[in-house]
Design a protein around this motif. Structure first.
Motif, mmCIF file in Angstrom:
data_model
loop_
_atom_site.group_PDB
_atom_site.id
_atom_site.type_symbol
_atom_site.label_atom_id
_atom_site.label_comp_id
_atom_site.label_asym_id
_atom_site.label_seq_id
_atom_site.Cartn_x
_atom_site.Cartn_y
_atom_site.Cartn_z
ATOM 1 N N PRO A 149 26.892 -54.932 53.178
ATOM 2 C CA PRO A 149 26.534 -53.508 53.295
ATOM 3 C C PRO A 149 25.361 -53.161 52.394
ATOM 4 C CG PRO A 149 28.909 -53.750 53.229
ATOM 5 C CD PRO A 149 28.345 -55.115 52.971
ATOM 6 N N ARG A 208 24.419 -50.679 50.627
ATOM 7 C CA ARG A 208 24.659 -50.163 49.277
ATOM 8 C C ARG A 208 25.075 -51.287 48.330
ATOM 9 N NH1 ARG A 208 29.060 -47.135 49.326
ATOM 10 N NH2 ARG A 208 29.575 -47.412 51.515
ATOM 11 N N GLU A 261 38.491 -51.299 45.949
ATOM 12 C CA GLU A 261 37.120 -51.813 45.872
ATOM 13 C C GLU A 261 37.125 -53.309 45.575
ATOM 14 O OE1 GLU A 261 33.137 -51.324 43.026
ATOM 15 O OE2 GLU A 261 34.876 -50.038 42.719
ATOM 16 N N GLN A 264 40.860 -45.568 54.631
ATOM 17 C CA GLN A 264 39.700 -44.678 54.602
ATOM 18 C C GLN A 264 38.374 -45.437 54.596
ATOM 19 O OE1 GLN A 264 40.244 -42.189 51.154
ATOM 20 N NE2 GLN A 264 42.257 -41.458 51.833
ATOM 21 N N ASN A 267 35.170 -47.595 55.734
ATOM 22 C CA ASN A 267 34.364 -47.662 56.948
ATOM 23 C C ASN A 267 33.898 -49.093 57.187
ATOM 24 O OD1 ASN A 267 34.348 -44.810 57.488
ATOM 25 N ND2 ASN A 267 32.906 -44.577 55.800
ATOM 26 N N ASP A 279 24.023 -49.490 57.802
ATOM 27 C CA ASP A 279 24.466 -48.094 57.788
ATOM 28 C C ASP A 279 24.870 -47.719 56.370
ATOM 29 O OD1 ASP A 279 25.948 -45.686 57.979
ATOM 30 O OD2 ASP A 279 26.544 -46.152 60.036
ATOM 31 N N GLU A 280 24.325 -46.627 55.868
ATOM 32 C CA GLU A 280 24.592 -46.204 54.494
ATOM 33 C C GLU A 280 26.062 -45.896 54.248
ATOM 34 O OE1 GLU A 280 22.571 -46.109 51.970
ATOM 35 O OE2 GLU A 280 20.619 -46.390 52.930
ATOM 36 N N ASN A 281 26.830 -45.626 55.296
ATOM 37 C CA ASN A 281 28.241 -45.266 55.133
ATOM 38 C C ASN A 281 29.185 -46.455 55.228
ATOM 39 O OD1 ASN A 281 27.802 -42.399 54.905
ATOM 40 N ND2 ASN A 281 27.356 -42.381 57.099
ATOM 41 N N THR A 282 28.660 -47.639 55.521
ATOM 42 C CA THR A 282 29.507 -48.814 55.709
ATOM 43 C C THR A 282 30.025 -49.334 54.373
ATOM 44 O OG1 THR A 282 28.453 -49.485 57.774
ATOM 45 C CG2 THR A 282 29.532 -51.221 56.501
ATOM 46 N N ASP A 283 31.349 -49.586 54.315
ATOM 47 C CA ASP A 283 31.974 -50.161 53.122
ATOM 48 C C ASP A 283 32.111 -51.678 53.233
ATOM 49 O OD1 ASP A 283 32.556 -47.691 51.639
ATOM 50 O OD2 ASP A 283 33.918 -47.266 53.313
ATOM 51 N N SER A 286 31.505 -55.088 56.278
ATOM 52 C CA SER A 286 30.954 -55.438 57.580
ATOM 53 C C SER A 286 31.529 -56.779 58.036
ATOM 54 C CB SER A 286 29.427 -55.472 57.494
ATOM 55 O OG SER A 286 28.855 -55.625 58.775
#
Length: 477
Positions: free
Chosen positions: A94, A96, A274, A310, A312, A318-322, A324
């Motif tokens: 991801p 981020r 996390e 919760q 993603n 995608d900036e919202n992906t946690d 992949s």
């Protein structure tokens, strides 16, 4: 990114090969590049060039080695977003998370540049022993020569930095073999070091099949050290062929966490989630086994599952992906079979367990026993098990019942329990009041048992990549 051809980096220039292989993005299968496929002859050429360059590198003063590393840092800072995107594409990380890796890579090379100027020895009080009178004794550290560095796919910039940074800081030369899935980041580092003024031949990069190249990389007597991050199986093979030469092995893990009943769950559960699912669990110290005191087990499990649901899952850009895709479909096949095996043996799926191609939903398993593959082996996937315990001693016994010992975490507000567990736990690192996935890049890092031996963390890696020489002088004849 266009599917261009990427050549080997040998003796300060790109070298084409007769064979190439296609590099595909893990998430969507887009072809990113055609990658040069080296053969043993290319490896021999790279080792020979690194061996010649060592004569220059060993005479390069510390301030110059530091300047080269600091110039690499400057270039990395200028190209951060570009490099994060490359990392995201080739590793399926991801964006981020990829940005975080680039920041860590910058810090790692910065530490290496600083450490280049701090390589020192010590004086020895020779007259502490009879016969040592009128003598001065001291030590210094000397570079080894050619270092072969074999790096994995999961941190293609930063784990390469943990090999190149200390090797160059110490005055060695390096032949780097990056993972087949993540060669682009390594090849970029060849250019950056070249631009920074690293002597020609001091860094060689050969890409291709590890199976085809390993014999040539390991068996050459001009190679003085091998540093490897990867599986225990490959680590054993390398060690069997390395003989008496120095090796550093960063191998597998099934990292565990103990959660005592006195900790505030609202503060620790987001961090635990996390640690379990960052980069789809494809981290050597990913949180795999959570041992929770029976008095809070139900509440912890419910809240952990709620938080996990919760997350993603999707496109790494995608900036919202946690999280992949996993690195390839074979790994997804393996994990699917391990989950099936666990469920057939009595485990329950708290959430997740679903697969879409190479993408696996974050999965929480309950009622897991220590003999299940998802517990006793390294999952290297977005899977975590939650297991209750009755006493701290039982929790420590469960943690230690493993062939691995890299990082272990414990959450507790009892300082006595923290020290007790730190003494009793069999691992290279104990992380108190955080997850075992915690790592900063200057701390000593490495494992025991089948998690390997030797230590990374720049200062400690420099020690592993140098030879201690002792000198004594008789002051009066």
């Amino acid at each position: 990114m266009a599917a261009v051809t990427k050549d080997l980096w040998i003796n300060g220039k790109f070298v084409a090969t007769e064979r190439t292989y296609p590099l595909y993005a893990p998430y969507d299968g887009q072809q990113l590049a055609a990658i040069a496929k080296a053969d043993p002859g290319h490896v021999q050429e790279a080792i020979a060039g690194a061996h010649r360059a060592f004569q220059t590198m060993r005479e390069l003063p510390a301030h110059r080695r530091a300047e080269i590393l600091f110039e690499v840092v400057r270039q990395l800072k200028e190209r951060k977003e570009e490099l994060a995107r490359i990392c995201s594409l080739e590793a399926g990380k991801p964006i981020r998370t990829a940005r975080g890796e680039i920041e860590r890579t910058i810090a790692t090379y910065q530490f290496a540049g600083e450490e280049a100027k701090r390589i020192s020895g010590e004086t020895i009080p020779m007259d502490a022993a009879p016969g040592g009178e009128d003598r001065v004794g001291f030590t210094w550290r000397e570079p080894l020569g050619v270092v072969v560095a074999i790096s994995p796919f999961n941190f293609p910039f930063n784990l390469v930095a943990h090999k190149l940074g200390p090797a160059i800081a110490a005055g060695n030369t390096v032949v780097l073999k990056p993972a087949e899935q993540t060669p682009l980041s390594a090849l970029i580092m060849g250019e950056l070091f070249h631009n920074a003024g690293l002597p020609e031949g001091a860094l060689q990069i050969v890409t291709g099949s590890g199976r085809e190249l390993s014999e040539a990389l390991i068996s050459d007597e001009r190679v003085k050290k091998i540093t490897f991050t990867g599986s225990s199986e490959v680590g054993r093979l390398i060690k069997s062929k390395a003989g008496l030469r120095k090796t550093t092995m960063e191998l597998g893990s099934n990292s565990a966490l103990i959660v005592e009943p006195d900790v505030p769950l609202d503060k620790i559960i987001p961090r635990c989630v996390e640690g379990a699912f960052a980069y789809a669990g494809q981290v050597c110290i990913s949180l795999q086994r959570i041992f929770v005191h029976e008095s809070i087990y139900s509440e912890f499990s419910e809240r952990f599952i709620e938080r996990t649901q919760q997350l993603n899952v999707g496109d790494p850009l995608d900036e919202n992906t946690d999280l992949s895709a996993m690195i390839n479909s074979r790994e997804a096949d393996r994990i699917e079979s391990w989950i099936r095996e666990a469920v057939d043996a009595g485990a329950k799926i708290g959430c997740g367990g679903r697969r879409d191609g190479s993408t696996f939903s974050p999965t929480v398993l309950l009622d897991v026993t220590r003999d299940m593959s998802v517990s006793c082996k390294e999952v290297f996937a977005p899977i975590v098990s939650i297991v209750p315990y009755r006493s701290l001693d039982e929790a420590i016994e469960l943690v230690n019942d493993s062939m691995y010992g890299l990082n272990v975490g414990i959450y507790t507000q009892n300082i006595g329990h923290a020290f007790y567990a730190s003494r009793k736990i069999e691992s290279g690192g104990v992380i108190v009041n955080d997850i075992p996935t915690f790592r900063v890049d200057h701390m000593p890092y490495g494992g025991v048992k089948e998690s390997g031996y030797g230590r990374e963390g720049i200062k400690y890696a420099v020690q592993e990549m140098t030879e201690l020489k002792f000198v004594t002088i008789k002051t009066q004849l």
